[in-house]
Design an enzyme around this catalytic site. Structure first.
Site, PDB file in Angstrom:
ATOM      1  N   HIS A 196       0.867  -1.184   0.000  1.00  0.00           N
ATOM      2  CA  HIS A 196       0.000   0.000   0.000  1.00  0.00           C
ATOM      3  C   HIS A 196       0.900   1.229   0.000  1.00  0.00           C
ATOM      4  CE1 HIS A 196      -3.793  -1.775   2.204  1.00  0.00           C
ATOM      5  NE2 HIS A 196      -4.072  -1.581   0.929  1.00  0.00           N
ATOM      6  N   CYS A 292      -2.651   3.249   9.073  1.00  0.00           N
ATOM      7  CA  CYS A 292      -3.792   2.478   8.570  1.00  0.00           C
ATOM      8  C   CYS A 292      -4.769   2.062   9.664  1.00  0.00           C
ATOM      9  CB  CYS A 292      -3.336   1.297   7.726  1.00  0.00           C
ATOM     10  SG  CYS A 292      -1.992   0.369   8.380  1.00  0.00           S
TER      11      CYS A 292
HETATM   12  N1  ARG Z   1      -3.648  -7.269   7.044  1.00  0.00           N
HETATM   13  C1  ARG Z   1      -4.079  -6.072   6.385  1.00  0.00           C
HETATM   14  C2  ARG Z   1      -4.078  -6.288   4.887  1.00  0.00           C
HETATM   15  O1  ARG Z   1      -3.223  -6.950   4.382  1.00  0.00           O
HETATM   16  C3  ARG Z   1      -3.228  -4.913   6.762  1.00  0.00           C
HETATM   17  C4  ARG Z   1      -3.672  -3.608   6.173  1.00  0.00           C
HETATM   18  C5  ARG Z   1      -2.834  -2.478   6.605  1.00  0.00           C
HETATM   19  N2  ARG Z   1      -3.294  -1.310   5.996  1.00  0.00           N
HETATM   20  C6  ARG Z   1      -2.548  -0.407   5.346  1.00  0.00           C
HETATM   21  N3  ARG Z   1      -3.148   0.605   4.837  1.00  0.00           N
HETATM   22  N4  ARG Z   1      -1.291  -0.577   5.153  1.00  0.00           N
HETATM   23  O2  ARG Z   1      -4.930  -5.812   4.171  1.00  0.00           O
END
Ligand code: ARG
Length: 298
Positions: A196, A292
């Site tokens: 992300h 997040c």
């Molecule tokens: N386990 C979650 C996923 O893989 C973690 C999300 C973390 N969010 C972020 N915006 N980095 O989707």
């Protein structure tokens, strides 16, 4: 007409020319009652199934909430939902914003992972009860869009930086830019560990960002350096192990960041930011940290 910029020579503007969007003063946080690592959808989750210490996660979450409150922000807690262990990462299910005439709007996500699709409806309910106009993407045209995990507002400005490659697609940004007339600078993400944009890019104020450069193509770093006066680059340990760039700066001054980012914090303080260290070890097991675990809302 959509306005998407993906190379440095397309950047024919400065951020000072971009219109302002007032910073939100409150935020959503999803209670981690049902948070755990139950499946693997990013490399950080590998080996961590069943390894979350629930009480520790709850304590970490409560401490982060207190930091926001002590900085004068209002936190709206939302209950978690059984069977949706990742809902706690509430940067991902939506992209809220203010229209040019100050109305509250939100675009709901289309989650890449089947495991997370149901979270969106729960988060949408909050917006419905809080005066937002709800928008949806056309699922025939856009398959993946994970909200503010990838589409990040530059603090105080009506411009988005959009990551793509793993959880959101470039076509999502065409749709977003076209529908709302928002300029978007697109960044292709090139390593699975930084899936992300919020794992490798943090907007601090309209002059300053924090990045983990190896997560970007060289062109992406060139664009960032063209647009910002101050670019803080996290080192490998702080960027990759501590997820330094998943920090958050809700008001252009206070920065909330995982504990131990010594070099990044020194740079932040040199530039006048106030650093608040928090512990997010339990959430790092799932590939997430401070940014997040919240959503800024108006
Ligand atoms: N386990 C979650 C996923 O893989 C973690 C999300 C973390 N969010 C972020 N915006 N980095 O989707």
């Amino acid at each position: 007409m959509s306005k998407i910029y993906t190379s440095a020579d397309q950047i024919d503007f400065t951020l000072a020319e971009i219109s302002n969007m007032p910073l939100p003063e409150s935020l959503l946080m999803v209670e981690p009652t049902y948070f755990s690592v139950d499946y693997v959808i990013n490399p950080h989750m590998q080996g961590n199934i069943g390894k979350v210490d629930k009480q520790k996660a709850m304590n970490e979450w409560n401490s982060i909430k207190k930091v926001y409150e002590s900085a004068g922000l209002t936190v709206h807690p939302i209950s978690g939902a059984k069977g949706l262990p990742d809902m706690v990462f509430c940067a991902n299910q939506s992209l809220p914003f203010l229209s040019e005439d100050g109305k509250k709007e939100v675009l709901m996500s289309i989650m890449h992972s089947d495991m997370r699709k149901e979270e969106v409806g729960f988060i949408q309910k909050w917006y419905e009860s809080n005066g937002y106009t709800i928008h949806q993407l056309d699922a025939k045209k856009v398959t993946d869009f994970e909200g503010m995990g990838d589409a990040i507002w530059i603090n105080g400005k009506r411009i988005l930086f959009g990551g793509y490659g793993y959880r959101s697609s470039l076509s999502a940004y065409d749709a977003v830019s076209e529908k709302f007339g928002i300029p978007i600078v697109g960044f292709e993400l090139i390593t699975e560990d930084f899936y992300h944009l919020d794992t490798c890019f943090c907007s601090l104020n309209s002059d300053t960002v924090l990045i983990y450069a190896p997560a970007f193509k060289p062109e992406g770093v060139t664009i960032i350096k063209k647009l910002f006066k101050n670019v803080i680059e996290a080192n490998r340990y702080e960027g990759a192990e501590l997820f330094a760039c998943n920090a958050t700066c809700p008001d252009g001054k206070n920065v909330v960041i995982q504990k131990g980012c010594v070099e990044v914090n020194a740079e932040l303080e040199k530039l006048g930011f106030v650093v608040h260290e928090v512990e997010t070890e339990e959430f790092l097991k799932s590939g997430g940290s401070v940014f997040c675990m919240k959503m800024m809302v108006w």
